[in-house]
Design a protein around this motif. Structure first.
Motif, PDB file in Angstrom:
ATOM      1  N   ASP A   1       0.819  -1.214   0.000  1.00 42.15           N
ATOM      2  CA  ASP A   1       0.000   0.000   0.000  1.00 42.15           C
ATOM      3  C   ASP A   1       0.850   1.259   0.000  1.00 42.15           C
TER       4      ASP A   1
ATOM      5  N   ALA B   1       0.998   4.218  -2.884  1.00 40.47           N
ATOM      6  CA  ALA B   1       0.691   5.602  -2.516  1.00 40.47           C
ATOM      7  C   ALA B   1       1.869   6.532  -2.771  1.00 40.47           C
TER       8      ALA B   1
ATOM      9  N   GLY C   1      -2.376   7.512  -9.557  1.00 39.96           N
ATOM     10  CA  GLY C   1      -3.547   6.866 -10.123  1.00 39.96           C
ATOM     11  C   GLY C   1      -4.213   7.750 -11.160  1.00 39.96           C
TER      12      GLY C   1
ATOM     13  N   SER D   1      -6.062  15.325  -9.823  1.00 44.55           N
ATOM     14  CA  SER D   1      -6.868  14.606  -8.838  1.00 44.55           C
ATOM     15  C   SER D   1      -8.354  14.797  -9.125  1.00 44.55           C
TER      16      SER D   1
ATOM     17  N   ARG E   1      -9.266   6.130  -9.532  1.00 47.65           N
ATOM     18  CA  ARG E   1      -8.857   4.734  -9.690  1.00 47.65           C
ATOM     19  C   ARG E   1      -7.505   4.535  -9.036  1.00 47.65           C
ATOM     20  N   ARG E   2      -7.442   3.606  -8.098  1.00 48.65           N
ATOM     21  CA  ARG E   2      -6.189   3.321  -7.397  1.00 48.65           C
ATOM     22  C   ARG E   2      -5.225   2.625  -8.350  1.00 48.65           C
TER      23      ARG E   2
ATOM     24  N   SER F   1      -2.299   0.183  -9.680  1.00 46.97           N
ATOM     25  CA  SER F   1      -1.983  -1.211  -9.380  1.00 46.97           C
ATOM     26  C   SER F   1      -0.533  -1.324  -8.909  1.00 46.97           C
TER      27      SER F   1
END
Length: 298
Positions: free
Chosen positions: A212, A216, A221, A258, A279-280, A282
């Motif tokens: 994670d 981040a 994203g 954003s 959308r996060r 990958s």
């Protein structure tokens, strides 16, 4: 626990591993990632004592692996599934390993059952498929019921059922409090298996973090935007240096801005929005971004 401290390895004028330091803690699956030529295999070989470091140290449970009286009970390793005498049966291969440590034959049969090779126990290893060879290598790694396990590409050659089995096996070993280090090029598998990541490139540490936190910190994203005024919004976003792609009319995929920035921009231009979905990124996207300047072979 596996500890690597200022580890370096030089082959002639080639520095394969460069002052590498990290710790693999018990109770979690640690993914060991990096492009081809990054130094992963060399590092793992130094951990198990197959290569001598040019500098630095690697220890398993506080001591160099070769200094343990019964190393198979401290750490099991799968580095090359093909490193088996092809004329030996699966059972005789494991039995030979067991006898070096006083491990009973019953444990050989037990690990054959654990990896699903009971019916192939009397078959010669030379007749094994790639996936069966991987299972035999995993059985050898588990033979001494070790406190730590190090596996290099363990799902290579396995079918989907086999991949799921390895995933559950690794998680189960970690849940028992064991130290688990596994290398893989399958980011999708690491995303659902590993809790921690050690990523290297050109022999150097690039990241020592959780999945994670890596996503981040490294990856940006995108935002999915649905609007009846897609052309006007796209022009406004591009003018603000965002990257915009479109897979269908009225639907935009936006990178470099954003969701809040897109919403504010649309309000200023009087553009209606029907959907605004961040959308996060990958793990694969984060990994590619992190290692893009550390690829040895383009």
């Amino acid at each position: 626990m596996i500890e690597v401290r200022a580890l370096s390895k030089r082959f002639g004028d080639k520095l394969a591993v460069d002052q590498l330091s990290f710790t693999v803690k018990p109770g979690q699956v640690t993914g060991f990632l990096g492009p081809n030529g990054a130094g992963k295999s060399t590092t793992m070989r130094m951990i198990v004592g197959l290569d001598r470091p040019s500098d630095g140290v690697a220890t398993v449970n506080g001591r160099a692996y070769r200094e343990h009286g019964a190393p198979l009970r401290q750490m099991g390793a799968l580095l090359d599934a093909k490193s088996v005498h092809k004329g030996r049966t699966a059972r005789s291969h494991l039995l030979a390993l067991a006898q070096t440590h006083g491990i009973p034959a019953a444990r050989v049969d037990e690990v054959l059952g654990m990896v699903g090779l009971e019916s192939a126990a009397r078959r010669r290893a030379g007749s094994f498929s790639l996936g069966m060879g991987q299972r035999l290598g995993i059985a050898a790694a588990l033979l001494g019921d070790p406190a730590a396990v190090i596996l290099d590409e363990p799902v290579n050659g396995l079918d989907p059922d086999g991949v799921l089995w390895v995933r559950n096996l690794l998680k189960g070993l970690a849940a028992e409090g064991r130290t688990v280090l596994v290398s893989s090029h399958l980011m999708s598998e690491m995303a659902v298996t590993a809790e921690h990541l050690v990523i290297i490139g050109r022999g150097r540490l690039l990241a020592d973090t959780t999945v994670d936190d890596l996503i981040a910190r490294v990856a940006v994203g995108s935002v999915l935007v649905r609007t009846p005024e897609a052309t006007a919004l796209r022009d406004a976003l591009v003018a603000g240096r965002a990257t915009v792609t479109s897979a269908e009319p009225g639907l935009l995929q936006v990178s470099g801005a954003s969701a809040a920035e897109i919403g504010d921009l649309a309000r200023r231009h009087g553009i209606a929005l029907h959907e605004l979905t961040p959308r996060r990124a990958s793990l694969e996207e984060a990994y590619m971004e992190l290692t893009r300047t550390a690829v040895e072979y383009q």
